[in-house]
Enzyme design. Structure first.
Site, short mmCIF file in Angstrom:
data_model
loop_
_atom_site.label_atom_id
_atom_site.label_comp_id
_atom_site.label_asym_id
_atom_site.label_seq_id
_atom_site.Cartn_x
_atom_site.Cartn_y
_atom_site.Cartn_z
N GLU A 135 1.85 -0.39 -5.01
CA GLU A 135 0.93 0.69 -5.36
C GLU A 135 1.82 1.92 -5.50
O GLU A 135 2.24 2.52 -4.50
CB GLU A 135 -0.11 0.91 -4.27
CG GLU A 135 -1.12 1.99 -4.62
CD GLU A 135 -2.11 2.28 -3.50
OE1 GLU A 135 -3.27 2.61 -3.80
OE2 GLU A 135 -1.71 2.21 -2.31
N ASP A 161 0.83 -1.19 0.00
CA ASP A 161 0.00 0.00 0.00
C ASP A 161 0.88 1.26 0.00
O ASP A 161 1.86 1.34 0.74
CB ASP A 161 -0.88 -0.02 1.25
CG ASP A 161 -1.82 1.15 1.33
OD1 ASP A 161 -2.68 1.28 0.44
OD2 ASP A 161 -1.70 1.94 2.29
#
Length: 761
Positions: free
Chosen positions: A462, A425
């Site tokens: 990401e 993330d």
């Protein structure tokens, strides 16, 4: 028997008093609670050096007297002995007959180990009744690591934490508070709340615990990893709890929303055809982070899980029944084993960019912040927390100590839990130096790529953060890292909904995004293609809403992304208009077909296989309701049409290698049937993928115009003819026929906002 030459209390007393304590004992047995109470009186009431000496002496007398009064009635004795301990490994480990506790803190001036024994029956999870062992830095500290070994502790279910003190200057970046019992960053298991989202437990303490008693998990003699090549992956992004928490799952409430609940629904995943699940965060997280103070979001429960408490422990409240960390660990392994047995890999969405400890305005100190704020978090020149995560703090990922913590965490999940990969993330945070500046060759990113234990894992970034570090196509990769391809999402959305000037970009994206990834030894599958992810609109909402509708989040609709590239097909939200509903269905099929015929690694979102709606909420992280929960009755209603199309398209991709090239397409592998590239108003694209193995070429056409296009179909190879496999304008079951339908002429009238797929046989 607890024996200490004052490493028990670190009295800072003269040698004569320390020698007097060399035989200080606390027998373990039926009278433990009174002995612990005596110890608490000692540890909390000492105020100064003179009082300390008296209190030490009185505590000894009180406990020894109590021991003498109880020896006649006790038939079973347990004891533990305290020694200096070992500097490694960090966390809790077995060392001879003892349990070793080791903790890093560079700036601490005092460390106290606090623990509670299973026999103490502590149900309220506060620090009352804990045994406090103050570590002597002259005995229990090596370098920046504090350590102590306690013998004959129970082998499981001991709850522990640390009180830590140090410099008090906030302006110097320190956040020490010895009144708080802190969670060990290296705790392999965490005990917190017993029930998910129970507001009555919102202030519950998080404690480390351990289990050195249970037998090793039995993975089975015939167990094996799926080891699916990256080019063959079809990823299904999902939330463990939301998958089965709804009563429509038909599960017992103790099973719904758990790791075991997911196991029961594996047949659905197999029926759909995916072969990898990407689980939203399953590390221990704080779902009630929004409810500790009055605020506009205090009604919400963080069900997505981006509020990490600890990086080693599985979410305890995803266990069946009440949240138990040992049971959670076992059931997580059972889930992984069952998924692997079904040929499905397990990828974890991991959050190493921030923690649950919030910011300096509303701090919530549970671990890192109180252990060594200056080491674990990025600070600005004024020693205030930097915020590249959007959540108030930013983990100092490229500090050597934090980097090793992250690497050890990743290795733990691979070796202990057998996971197959990780999606990081806001991974651009991991590309920042300790001062927050971007790094071209981040040490952590390189270490993950080169680590031998992680060598079999998929590693997916990401590639952006909330500080504007957008690295799509430029993420440091060492030819190992894959990326969420945000440009794929945006360009495909814009073309399918009919934006002008998008045909060339659409062609680039579905052919593998060579403009982004054809560098060094990178491959098409290093781009993870997606149209929908957990944050943002669902697929149904993408074709039903022009605007976000986030009022239920409590922020006046100001949260969530404003730039969604969505189109409501003529009406905002739910409607009974048959024409609009038909167009929306067609558009959802167009998006799914585009995703599954694209070069690269496709990823879809849980629920899109039946058309889940969040009613326009594109930031639904805080709703532990049907807004996020998988609706199994909706699936049943769509099994023979919407779900059938989605499943058949996925399976068609699996069986045709032309969609899964190892390398970027060459001129002989694709033919573009196009001479109108420079016309921004051209919204029709057709191409043929040539099958060099079985000579079963694939023709695909997308029409994003609002009128029919009579497309000229190329001649098939000699001895072959075209069969219609997919036409999104047709009703089920004619919209997808895997064996194909004959009768394709030299032209095909492609309907507005539709797509077709032909195969030569």
């Amino acid at each position: 028997m607890l024996t200490s030459s004052c490493d028990l209390f670190t009295c800072n007393s003269p040698p004569s008093l320390r020698n007097a304590f060399s035989s200080f004992t606390i027998p373990m047995g039926s009278k433990l609670s009174r002995r612990v109470a005596a110890l608490r009186i000692f540890s909390r009431k000492v105020k100064d050096r003179s009082t300390l000496k008296v209190s030490c002496r009185r505590a000894q007398e009180r406990v020894v007297e109590e021991e003498a009064s109880s020896t006649m009635t006790e038939t079973r004795k347990e004891s533990f002995i305290v020694s200096s301990g070992e500097v490694s490994p960090l966390g809790v480990s077995q060392h001879g007959k003892g349990i070793n506790f080791a903790l890093f803190s560079q700036n601490a001036t005092s460390v106290t180990l606090c623990f509670s024994l299973p026999q103490s029956d502590k149900d309220d999870l506060n620090d009352d009744g804990m045994i406090n062992l103050v570590l002597d830095p002259s005995v229990n500290k090596t370098g920046d690591t504090w350590h102590i070994c306690v013998e004959d502790l129970p082998p499981r279910n001991v709850l522990y934490g640390y009180r830590i003190d140090g410099p008090g200057e906030w302006q110097q970046g320190h956040r020490f508070d010895p009144s708080i019992v802190l969670l060990d960053p290296y705790a392999k298991l965490v005990k917190g709340r017993s029930s998910f989202g129970d507001s009555s437990q919102k202030f519950a303490q998080f404690y480390g615990t351990y289990d050195f008693e249970s037998s090793p998990f039995n993975w089975g003699d015939d167990y094996k990893f799926p080891n699916i090549p990256e080019k063959d992956l079809v990823i299904y992004e999902m939330n463990v709890r939301a998958f089965t928490a709804d009563e429509s799952s038909g599960m017992d409430p103790d099973i719904g929303g758990s790791y075991l609940g997911l196991i029961e629904k594996i047949p659905h995943l197999q029926d759909l055809g995916i072969n990898a699940v990407e689980l939203l965060p399953v590390f221990e997280f704080d779902e009630l982070e929004l409810q500790r103070r009055p605020n506009p979001r205090e009604h919400m429960v963080n069900t997505w899980g981006y509020s990490t408490v600890n990086f080693f422990s599985p979410m305890s409240r995803y266990a069946s029944g009440e949240g138990d960390p040992i049971k959670a660990s076992k059931e997580f392994k059972e889930m992984v084993k069952a998924l692997h047995s079904a040929g499905i890999e397990v990828i974890l969405d991991v959050v190493y960019n921030h923690t649950n400890e919030a910011d300096d305005k509303y701090p919530y100190t549970t671990s890192f912040r109180g252990i060594d704020n200056k080491v674990y978090y990025m600070l600005d020149p004024e020693n205030q927390l930097l915020n590249f995560s959007g959540c108030g703090n930013t983990l100092n990922c490229n500090h050597p100590v934090v980097m090793e913590l992250i690497l050890e965490s990743l290795r733990h999940w691979v070796t202990e839990y057998h996971v197959d990969g990780f999606r990081f993330d806001l991974a651009s945070v991991l590309c920042r130096a300790t001062d927050g500046s971007p790094l071209s060759a981040p040490p952590l990113i390189r270490a993950i790529a080169k680590d031998s234990v992680l060598s079999r894992c998929k590693i997916i970034a990401e590639p952006w953060d909330c500080g504007g570090l957008y690295l799509v196509g430029k993420f440091p990769n060492w030819d190992r890292w894959a990326e969420w391809n945000g440009m794929y999402r945006d360009d495909v959305r814009r073309f399918i909904k009919g934006d002008s000037g998008m045909k060339g970009s659409f062609a680039t994206r579905i052919s593998g995004s060579s403009d982004l990834y054809q560098v060094n030894q990178r491959k098409p599958y290093h781009g993870v293609n997606f149209i929908i992810a957990h944050d943002g609109f669902t697929l149904r909402d993408l074709v039903s809403y022009n605007l976000k509708h986030n009022e239920a989040n409590g922020e006046g609709g100001n949260d969530g992304c404003n730039d969604n590239h969505s189109w409501n097909c003529g009406f905002e939200g739910e409607t009974g208009d048959a024409h609009i509903k038909s167009l929306r269905t067609r558009q959802m099929k167009n998006f799914h077909l585009a995703l599954m015929i694209s070069q690269g690694t496709p990823m879809m979102l849980m629920g899109d296989e039946y058309g889940h709606t969040r009613y326009g909420n594109n930031n639904s992280y805080g709703h532990d309701t049907a807004l996020n929960n998988f609706q199994w009755k909706e699936l049943d209603a769509k099994k023979q049409n919407h779900f059938r199309f989605f499943s058949e398209v996925i399976k068609f991709r699996h069986s045709h290698h032309v969609f899964k090239h190892e390398n970027f397409l060459s001129k002989g592998e694709i033919t573009w049937h196009e001479d109108n590239w420079n016309n921004p108003e051209s919204k029709f694209l057709a191409f043929t993928l040539h099958d060099g193995v079985g000579s079963r070429d694939i023709y695909v056409a997308f029409n994003a115009h609002d009128y029919f296009v009579n497309a000229l179909i190329p001649q098939p190879r000699q001895g072959k003819q075209w069969f219609r496999v997919a036409d999104t304008n047709l009703e089920s079951p004619d919209d997808f026929v895997k064996e194909g339908v004959t009768g394709v002429a030299d032209t095909y009238n492609v309907a507005p906002f539709s797509s077709i797929l032909l195969q030569s046989k």
